[in-house]
Scaffold this active site. Structure first.
Site, short mmCIF file in Angstrom:
data_model
loop_
_atom_site.label_atom_id
_atom_site.label_comp_id
_atom_site.label_asym_id
_atom_site.label_seq_id
_atom_site.Cartn_x
_atom_site.Cartn_y
_atom_site.Cartn_z
N ASP A 70 -13.37 8.40 -36.36
CA ASP A 70 -13.43 9.61 -35.53
C ASP A 70 -12.74 9.40 -34.17
O ASP A 70 -12.10 10.31 -33.65
CB ASP A 70 -14.90 10.00 -35.31
CG ASP A 70 -15.07 11.32 -34.57
OD1 ASP A 70 -14.34 12.27 -34.91
OD2 ASP A 70 -15.91 11.40 -33.66
N LYS A 83 -21.57 7.39 -29.40
CA LYS A 83 -22.34 8.61 -29.11
C LYS A 83 -23.67 8.20 -28.52
O LYS A 83 -24.15 7.10 -28.76
CB LYS A 83 -22.64 9.36 -30.42
CG LYS A 83 -21.41 9.73 -31.22
CD LYS A 83 -20.89 11.06 -30.80
CE LYS A 83 -19.71 11.49 -31.64
NZ LYS A 83 -18.85 12.44 -30.93
N HIS A 100 -7.82 8.54 -30.78
CA HIS A 100 -7.84 8.59 -29.31
C HIS A 100 -7.69 7.20 -28.68
O HIS A 100 -6.87 7.00 -27.79
CB HIS A 100 -9.15 9.19 -28.81
CG HIS A 100 -9.46 10.54 -29.40
ND1 HIS A 100 -8.50 11.48 -29.67
CD2 HIS A 100 -10.64 11.12 -29.76
CE1 HIS A 100 -9.08 12.57 -30.17
NE2 HIS A 100 -10.37 12.36 -30.24
N HIS A 131 -6.10 15.34 -28.96
CA HIS A 131 -6.25 16.06 -27.68
C HIS A 131 -6.30 15.12 -26.49
O HIS A 131 -6.11 15.54 -25.36
CB HIS A 131 -7.44 17.03 -27.72
CG HIS A 131 -8.78 16.38 -27.60
ND1 HIS A 131 -9.45 15.85 -28.65
CD2 HIS A 131 -9.59 16.18 -26.52
CE1 HIS A 131 -10.62 15.37 -28.25
NE2 HIS A 131 -10.72 15.55 -26.95
N LYS A 149 -6.94 16.48 -36.02
CA LYS A 149 -7.47 15.25 -36.58
C LYS A 149 -8.83 15.51 -37.23
O LYS A 149 -9.46 16.50 -36.86
CB LYS A 149 -7.59 14.17 -35.51
CG LYS A 149 -8.57 14.56 -34.39
CD LYS A 149 -8.99 13.39 -33.60
CE LYS A 149 -10.14 12.66 -34.17
NZ LYS A 149 -11.45 13.30 -34.04
N LYS A 151 -4.78 15.21 -22.06
CA LYS A 151 -5.59 15.03 -20.84
C LYS A 151 -4.68 14.63 -19.69
O LYS A 151 -3.81 13.76 -19.86
CB LYS A 151 -6.65 13.94 -21.06
CG LYS A 151 -7.78 14.39 -22.01
CD LYS A 151 -8.89 13.37 -22.03
CE LYS A 151 -9.90 13.67 -23.13
NZ LYS A 151 -10.92 14.65 -22.77
N GLU A 207 -19.83 8.69 -24.81
CA GLU A 207 -20.35 10.07 -24.80
C GLU A 207 -21.86 10.03 -24.74
O GLU A 207 -22.48 9.18 -25.38
CB GLU A 207 -19.94 10.79 -26.08
CG GLU A 207 -18.45 10.99 -26.21
CD GLU A 207 -18.12 11.73 -27.49
OE1 GLU A 207 -18.13 12.96 -27.47
OE2 GLU A 207 -17.88 11.07 -28.52
N ARG A 223 -13.19 32.34 -43.83
CA ARG A 223 -13.70 32.79 -45.13
C ARG A 223 -14.78 33.87 -44.99
O ARG A 223 -15.07 34.60 -45.91
CB ARG A 223 -14.25 31.60 -45.92
CG ARG A 223 -13.14 30.90 -46.69
CD ARG A 223 -13.69 29.74 -47.45
NE ARG A 223 -14.45 28.87 -46.56
CZ ARG A 223 -15.08 27.78 -46.95
NH1 ARG A 223 -15.07 27.42 -48.22
NH2 ARG A 223 -15.74 27.03 -46.09
C1 BG6 Z 1 -13.20 14.43 -30.98
C2 BG6 Z 1 -14.23 13.74 -31.82
O1 BG6 Z 1 -11.92 14.16 -31.46
O2 BG6 Z 1 -13.32 13.99 -29.63
C3 BG6 Z 1 -15.63 14.03 -31.29
O3 BG6 Z 1 -14.13 14.19 -33.16
C4 BG6 Z 1 -15.70 13.67 -29.83
O4 BG6 Z 1 -16.60 13.31 -32.03
C5 BG6 Z 1 -14.56 14.29 -29.03
O5 BG6 Z 1 -16.95 14.14 -29.33
C6 BG6 Z 1 -14.54 13.74 -27.61
O6 BG6 Z 1 -13.59 14.44 -26.85
P1 BG6 Z 1 -13.70 14.54 -25.26
O7 BG6 Z 1 -12.47 15.24 -24.84
O8 BG6 Z 1 -14.96 15.29 -24.97
O9 BG6 Z 1 -13.78 13.12 -24.76
#
Ligand code: BG6
Length: 490
Positions: A236, A340, A241, A179, A149, A183, A217, A50
């Site tokens: 999330d 987190k 995942h 994603h 997502k 991996k 994380e 945008r």
């Molecule tokens: C994302 C989440 O899908 O995956 C994030 O929205 C998260 O909150 C991230 O930090 C973690 O991905 P990775 O590959 O760093 O483990």
């Protein structure tokens, strides 16, 4: 050494083209694939956003991000020259029907090549952009759409998005990305389970005591806090995942690696999950939120201090005990945790085998540690099998656990590509196996919906944990009650 097979010429249209995901992941991924010769000279990456930006300004912005995102020495002037020539920026508001002209113009005359629309945006735009491509006659024969997502925030919104996108795209053109499926170690799970006969007879109740999945994380929520506060760790991370990891660990052998076979098996796992409802949320789930603390000796603020309002009951940590109701896994708990601002970035799957049924060694003297298979996703991807061994020496018979250690990076001698590199190439090739099918996403949401309803009904508390710890005390108690503990021990 991996082979790099070039993909056919394409136009990749990225919505959210100046956003965090595009800058940190998608563009660096495409840069790497170009450097390795997989992207033809006339392929184009068209960023849509945008902001009023010229293509030159967008290129400059990308250069800055790449310098930051790439590893030392990778930002080569000659590679950058090649890469930037493929970049175009188009200003457009996806929700404004009158604002499609520029994009139509840029795409006109390129109908024969692969056309991919990547939606790195909020899910509210997925339907309108899909419809906009149809109503502006931008759909081509060789086309796919990629949905990032989160796909909605519950099963109803996910269904509505799927319906709306489905009016313009066929299911085999829709690539729902998670994603984690890109991996290398996650894919290696398939190799480990189905390219070896060693584990399969033991991969079940009777041999496996329990399974643990940790995705920890050390980072906080950062600039995404307003979005994250509406979502929380369950939506999330778990809905997508961690659920995908559960599926890959627990599923039956697919009949082949074809996308339908693999996804059929994953779906069966999701449908076998025992619901966690109001009556058992307290015993089977833990919600946490970080307070200020220190990570690697650096002080960090708490979640509430990062929020403008200073108030929130959103969880930044969740731990769960899952039960899979089928013949293979009945009675074998799967413990999941993610959060987190935990002690370290650390993701792994632990398959804990049972104790030996009878010890021939003096039990008072020897503590026989049950075998453990550890699949490390990050850092240092690899597999580690712990077995008991006799300590070397001429006298006595001392036992101790030792590790059979396989580090993928050391063994294969390459640095692993980022998961987006693999996934983008799969989209361009039209291979959907590593993406989620509609019914998978909806089944995962249905399970999560029940759990959230249980939290709401019982007003389950969010417990604080100090940043830099492994989460709230109740997370340890979740396993402690079953006579178990998280690995590595807190
Ligand atoms: C994302 C989440 O899908 O995956 C994030 O929205 C998260 O909150 C991230 O930090 C973690 O991905 P990775 O590959 O760093 O483990």
């Amino acid at each position: 050494m991996a082979k790099f097979v070039p993909v056919d010429t394409f136009d990749l249209v990225i919505y959210g083209g100046t956003g965090d995901l595009a800058m940190r992941k998608l563009l660096p991924a495409m840069f790497h694939r170009m450097r390795d010769g997989q992207i033809s000279e006339d392929s184009r990456i068209i960023a849509v956003g945008r902001n009023a930006l010229s293509t030159d300004a967008f290129r400059e912005m990308t250069a800055q991000s790449l310098r930051h995102a790439l590893r030392d020495g990778e930002f080569h002037a000659s590679h950058w020259e090649e890469f930037q020539a493929r970049l175009t920026y188009v200003q457009a508001d996806a929700l404004d029907h009158g604002a499609w002209g520029d994009l139509c113009q840029v795409l006109q005359g390129f109908e024969d090549r692969i056309r991919v629309v990547y939606l790195a945006t909020a899910p509210t735009l997925f339907g309108p952009v899909a419809t906009g491509f149809r109503t502006n006659n931008l759909l081509t024969d060789n086309m796919r759409i990629v949905l990032e997502k989160p796909l909605g925030h519950d099963s109803e919104s996910a269904r509505a998005i799927n319906d709306e996108v489905g009016e313009s795209f066929a299911e085999n053109q829709i690539f729902r990305i998670d994603h984690y499926l890109g991996k290398e170690t996650v894919q290696n799970l398939l190799a480990l389970r189905f390219a070896n006969s060693l584990f399969e007879p033991l991969w079940r109740r009777g041999a496996v005591d329990h399974v643990q999945i940790t995705v920890a994380e050390d980072l906080g929520v950062g600039g995404r806090i307003d979005f994250y506060d509406q979502v929380g760790a369950l939506r999330d991370m778990v809905q997508n995942h961690l659920m995908q990891l559960v599926c890959l660990v627990a599923m039956e052998a697919p009949t082949s690696l074809s996308h339908e076979s693999v996804r059929d098996e994953k779906l069966k796992v999701l449908r076998s999950l025992r619901p966690i409802t109001a009556s058992d949320v307290k015993a089977h789930t833990v919600r946490g939120q970080y307070t200020s603390g220190a990570i690697n000796s650096t002080a960090v603020t708490g979640y509430l201090e990062e929020l403008e309002s200073g108030e929130s009951t959103t969880e930044t940590f969740v731990a769960l005990k899952l039960q899979i109701e089928n013949w293979r896994w009945s009675g074998v708990p799967f413990y999941l945790r993610t959060g987190k601002r935990l002690k370290a970035k650390h993701s792994e799957i632990v398959v804990q085998f049972q104790h030996v049924p009878h010890s021939i060694f003096d039990e008072a003297k020897y503590d026989i540690t049950p075998n453990r298979l550890l699949i490390r996703l990050q850092p240092d991807e690899g597999v580690n099998l712990s077995v008991m061994a006799k300590e070397p020496g001429p006298g006595g018979f001392d036992l101790r656990p030792v590790s059979l250690n396989l580090s993928f990076e050391e063994t294969f001698g390459i640095q692993y590509p980022d998961s987006y590199e693999r996934l983008l190439m799969e989209v361009l090739r039209g291979q959907p196996a590593l993406f989620m099918r509609r019914d998978e996403v909806e089944a995962a949401w249905q399970w999560v919906d029940q759990l959230i309803a249980g939290w709401e009904e019982t007003r389950q508390k969010v417990e604080s944990y100090v940043a830099g710890s492994w989460g709230p005390t109740s997370s340890s108690l979740l396993l402690d009650r079953d006579g178990r503990n998280w690995y590595p021990e807190n």
